[in-house]
Structure formats: structure tokens, C-alpha cells
Scaffold this motif. Sequence first.
Motif, PDB file in Angstrom:
ATOM      1  N   PRO A   1      -0.931  -7.527   6.998  1.00 32.21           N
ATOM      2  CA  PRO A   1      -2.332  -7.333   7.361  1.00 32.21           C
ATOM      3  C   PRO A   1      -2.525  -6.316   8.473  1.00 32.21           C
ATOM      4  CG  PRO A   1      -1.875  -9.660   7.078  1.00 32.21           C
ATOM      5  CD  PRO A   1      -0.565  -8.939   6.988  1.00 32.21           C
ATOM      6  N   SER A   2      -1.621  -6.293   9.474  1.00 29.02           N
ATOM      7  CA  SER A   2      -1.795  -5.335  10.565  1.00 29.02           C
ATOM      8  C   SER A   2      -1.572  -3.911  10.077  1.00 29.02           C
ATOM      9  CB  SER A   2      -0.852  -5.660  11.728  1.00 29.02           C
ATOM     10  OG  SER A   2       0.498  -5.560  11.308  1.00 29.02           O
ATOM     11  N   ALA A   3      -0.644  -3.713   9.150  1.00 24.12           N
ATOM     12  CA  ALA A   3      -0.424  -2.380   8.585  1.00 24.12           C
ATOM     13  C   ALA A   3      -1.637  -1.952   7.776  1.00 24.12           C
ATOM     14  CB  ALA A   3       0.829  -2.374   7.718  1.00 24.12           C
ATOM     15  N   THR A   4      -2.253  -2.888   7.070  1.00 25.70           N
ATOM     16  CA  THR A   4      -3.438  -2.581   6.284  1.00 25.70           C
ATOM     17  C   THR A   4      -4.582  -2.131   7.181  1.00 25.70           C
ATOM     18  OG1 THR A   4      -2.805  -4.204   4.634  1.00 25.70           O
ATOM     19  CG2 THR A   4      -5.105  -3.527   4.633  1.00 25.70           C
ATOM     20  N   VAL A   5      -4.815  -2.833   8.265  1.00 27.85           N
ATOM     21  CA  VAL A   5      -5.884  -2.472   9.196  1.00 27.85           C
ATOM     22  C   VAL A   5      -5.601  -1.120   9.826  1.00 27.85           C
ATOM     23  CG1 VAL A   5      -7.009  -3.107  11.362  1.00 27.85           C
ATOM     24  CG2 VAL A   5      -6.551  -4.850   9.637  1.00 27.85           C
ATOM     25  N   THR A   6      -4.337  -0.867  10.212  1.00 30.86           N
ATOM     26  CA  THR A   6      -3.982   0.401  10.837  1.00 30.86           C
ATOM     27  C   THR A   6      -4.209   1.558   9.867  1.00 30.86           C
ATOM     28  OG1 THR A   6      -2.349  -0.720  12.181  1.00 30.86           O
ATOM     29  CG2 THR A   6      -2.129   1.658  11.991  1.00 30.86           C
TER      30      THR A   6
ATOM     31  N   GLY B   1      -7.885   2.188   9.425  1.00 29.29           N
ATOM     32  CA  GLY B   1      -8.596   2.505  10.658  1.00 29.29           C
ATOM     33  C   GLY B   1      -9.390   3.798  10.668  1.00 29.29           C
ATOM     34  N   PRO B   2      -8.757   4.961  10.411  1.00 34.62           N
ATOM     35  CA  PRO B   2      -9.507   6.216  10.459  1.00 34.62           C
ATOM     36  C   PRO B   2     -10.642   6.280   9.435  1.00 34.62           C
ATOM     37  CG  PRO B   2      -7.143   6.640  10.472  1.00 34.62           C
ATOM     38  CD  PRO B   2      -7.327   5.179  10.203  1.00 34.62           C
TER      39      PRO B   2
ATOM     40  N   ALA C   1     -14.660  -2.906   4.025  1.00 29.25           N
ATOM     41  CA  ALA C   1     -14.192  -1.787   4.845  1.00 29.25           C
ATOM     42  C   ALA C   1     -12.738  -1.952   5.275  1.00 29.25           C
ATOM     43  CB  ALA C   1     -15.092  -1.607   6.064  1.00 29.25           C
ATOM     44  N   ARG C   2     -12.267  -3.164   5.442  1.00 27.59           N
ATOM     45  CA  ARG C   2     -10.889  -3.357   5.904  1.00 27.59           C
ATOM     46  C   ARG C   2      -9.852  -2.892   4.875  1.00 27.59           C
ATOM     47  NH1 ARG C   2     -11.892  -9.541   5.684  1.00 27.59           N
ATOM     48  NH2 ARG C   2     -11.531  -9.916   3.487  1.00 27.59           N
TER      49      ARG C   2
ATOM     50  N   GLU D   1      -9.899   4.791  -6.239  1.00 29.28           N
ATOM     51  CA  GLU D   1     -10.068   3.408  -5.809  1.00 29.28           C
ATOM     52  C   GLU D   1     -10.394   3.335  -4.319  1.00 29.28           C
ATOM     53  OE1 GLU D   1      -9.915   0.726  -7.822  1.00 29.28           O
ATOM     54  OE2 GLU D   1      -9.456   1.955  -9.581  1.00 29.28           O
ATOM     55  N   LEU D   2     -10.970   2.235  -3.908  1.00 34.12           N
ATOM     56  CA  LEU D   2     -11.317   1.979  -2.515  1.00 34.12           C
ATOM     57  C   LEU D   2     -10.102   2.110  -1.600  1.00 34.12           C
ATOM     58  CD1 LEU D   2     -13.609   0.814  -0.614  1.00 34.12           C
ATOM     59  CD2 LEU D   2     -12.572  -1.412  -1.041  1.00 34.12           C
ATOM     60  N   ASP D   3      -8.957   1.665  -2.092  1.00 36.65           N
ATOM     61  CA  ASP D   3      -7.740   1.684  -1.272  1.00 36.65           C
ATOM     62  C   ASP D   3      -6.988   3.013  -1.351  1.00 36.65           C
ATOM     63  OD1 ASP D   3      -6.620   1.606  -3.788  1.00 36.65           O
ATOM     64  OD2 ASP D   3      -5.625  -0.336  -3.514  1.00 36.65           O
ATOM     65  N   GLY D   4      -7.594   4.024  -1.980  1.00 35.70           N
ATOM     66  CA  GLY D   4      -6.981   5.342  -2.030  1.00 35.70           C
ATOM     67  C   GLY D   4      -6.165   5.629  -3.270  1.00 35.70           C
TER      68      GLY D   4
END
Length: 194
Positions: free
Chosen positions: A11-16, A19-20, A97-98, A175-178
Amino acid sequence: MSERASEPSTPSATVTAAGPKVVLLAVIAVLVLAADIITKTVAVAQLENRAPLELLGGLVYLQLVRNPGAAFSLATGYTWVLTIVAIAVVVVIIRVARRLRSVGWAIALGLVLGGALGNLTDRIFRAPGPLQGHVVDVVSLFAPDGRVWPVFNMADSSIVTGGVLLVVLALLGRELDGRRTSARGGAEEGADSA
């Protein structure tokens, strides 16, 4: 592909990673909201009780219209329902957004979020009262009073532009996640920043 590369990210890698793109979404939304509030404030101050102002040889008219309905003055008796829908749109965009890693999706969602917040601000703070406020519309195309095209505002333009961009991204398989989805329906390798 290595076994490590196929493991899901933390989860922390996903948020990082997101982030931009979330910052881009937020900046666009704030800019749209600010522009919408400023244009509506100027319109109320300068166009109240005045005839429409003709620009560009009659291609554009500026006039003040207070709209209790949705786009194209639909659902005029359901202002409170439209307020709840706008709140739901804002909440959904904030929640997704996350997972955001696509610049295109960040721009599109930022436009929609800023526009939704702009019109929601009117619904909350303008007369006749909270959750029932009338949205200030300003621009009429080709003729005054929305005879050819409904009168709209900066928020409406942003919502429509963002919506069109979302459709284009979906049609292109972004896709939303790129990730990019191939024509066969599966996700292609790697993430794309578009």
C-alpha cells in the motif's frame, strides 16, 4: 518476468507511485474551482439585471442565468438531488485517486472534480438556500438566453471536457493505474504514464 516483479505492491508503494498524479489532479481541480468562482463572482457583479453582452459578432453572449437544474436546465425541481449527486461524484473521485498513476486520468478527473466542486459550491452557498442553491451560468453560444445552446459556466465546461477525455482514454485502453488494455481485452505489460 521475475517472480518478484509479479508480486503485488505494498500500500505504501502504491500511494508513493500515485503521489505526483494525485497532486496533478488536485492542482487542476483547485485551478478550475478558483476560475469558476472568480468568473461567477464577476458575472454576478457585472451582469446582474443587464441585457446580454454580445461578443465575437454574436458567436458568444455573456449573461447571468441562475439555474436550479442540471446541465441544459434539466431536473429543475430536483436541486437537492443534484447536490447529493455532486457530493457523490466528489467522494468517488477522491476515493479512486489513490490508485491513480495516469497523467491523462489525473487531468480528466481533475477537470471533473473542479467542475463538480464549482457547481456544488453554488448549490450550497447561493440562494434560495443550502443544498438548493441555483448555479450561476454565464455563457450562451450563438444567441442570447440559451435559445441555440444552453447557457453554461466554467464548471460545466470543465466537467464536459473531463468527461470527453475520460471516454477517449477508455477507448484508447488507458487504465486509471497507468496500464494499457490491448484490443483483446487483456492488460499489456508495463505501466504507461498517459
